[in-house]
Design a protein around this motif. Sequence first.
Motif, PDB file in Angstrom:
ATOM      1  N   ALA A  45      38.310  43.478  34.725  1.00 17.75           N
ATOM      2  CA  ALA A  45      37.056  43.908  34.610  1.00 17.75           C
ATOM      3  C   ALA A  45      36.925  44.930  33.319  1.00 17.75           C
ATOM      4  CB  ALA A  45      36.345  44.768  35.630  1.00 17.75           C
ATOM      5  N   PHE A  48      34.573  49.045  35.254  1.00 17.02           N
ATOM      6  CA  PHE A  48      34.620  48.958  36.873  1.00 17.02           C
ATOM      7  C   PHE A  48      33.862  50.235  36.904  1.00 17.02           C
ATOM      8  CE2 PHE A  48      36.384  49.620  41.005  1.00 17.02           C
ATOM      9  CZ  PHE A  48      36.171  48.296  41.569  1.00 17.02           C
ATOM     10  N   ILE A  58      30.501  45.860  38.172  1.00 13.11           N
ATOM     11  CA  ILE A  58      31.439  45.473  37.172  1.00 13.11           C
ATOM     12  C   ILE A  58      30.382  45.222  35.942  1.00 13.11           C
ATOM     13  CG2 ILE A  58      32.878  43.644  36.306  1.00 13.11           C
ATOM     14  CD1 ILE A  58      34.293  43.508  39.005  1.00 13.11           C
ATOM     15  N   TYR A  77      33.712  37.087  38.545  1.00 11.50           N
ATOM     16  CA  TYR A  77      33.569  38.562  38.988  1.00 11.50           C
ATOM     17  C   TYR A  77      32.718  38.764  39.921  1.00 11.50           C
ATOM     18  CZ  TYR A  77      36.021  39.437  34.548  1.00 11.50           C
ATOM     19  OH  TYR A  77      36.952  39.508  33.472  1.00 11.50           O
ATOM     20  N   CYS A  81      32.384  42.448  43.250  1.00 10.65           N
ATOM     21  CA  CYS A  81      31.309  43.797  42.977  1.00 10.65           C
ATOM     22  C   CYS A  81      30.046  43.492  43.608  1.00 10.65           C
ATOM     23  CB  CYS A  81      31.097  43.737  41.519  1.00 10.65           C
ATOM     24  SG  CYS A  81      30.316  42.456  40.732  1.00 10.65           S
ATOM     25  N   CYS A 134      41.481  51.205  42.737  1.00 10.54           N
ATOM     26  CA  CYS A 134      40.810  51.976  41.574  1.00 10.54           C
ATOM     27  C   CYS A 134      41.302  53.713  41.629  1.00 10.54           C
ATOM     28  CB  CYS A 134      39.488  51.922  41.811  1.00 10.54           C
ATOM     29  SG  CYS A 134      38.506  53.012  40.373  1.00 10.54           S
TER      30      CYS A 134
END
Length: 154
Positions: A45, A48, A58, A77, A81, A134
């Motif tokens: 991405a 993000f 995203i 994607y 998300c 993340c």
Amino acid sequence: MSLTSVPRQARPEITLAVCRGACRMMRQSGHTVLLEMPLPDGRRADIFALGRGGEIVIVEVKSSVEDWRVDAKWPDYLDWCDQLYVAVPVDFPQPLIPGEIGLIVADAYGGEVLRVPARRPVVAARRKSLLIDCARLASERLARLDDPDFGDFA
């Protein structure tokens, strides 16, 4: 994408400006951003973004019509998300962006949401996994600032 890297696109200066503006806009709206976030399916991405409530956004950055046309991976994607946006420069022909994804117009100084996509909640287990990934990536990137010679983590 890293604001210091040069992407393999025809207009890297435009890409960097749009990315910077979209990031500024996301931060102003209360999101925290991480650039070039690897996803479990092998995609990456461009932006993000995490909202205060854990929502995942995203943003794919496109610098030109050619960049949009050669990169038709945006549907990949959607499962990663709650909302997907495409950020483009002001001179981009906006009708090219499908109506089911959000649209951001940005330059180096900021951006504006022109279309908000429907929210499609990420499955809870996937959300937890993405949030952990993340946090780990952000932590490793921060740690590299103190010790740039200690391995390659992302």
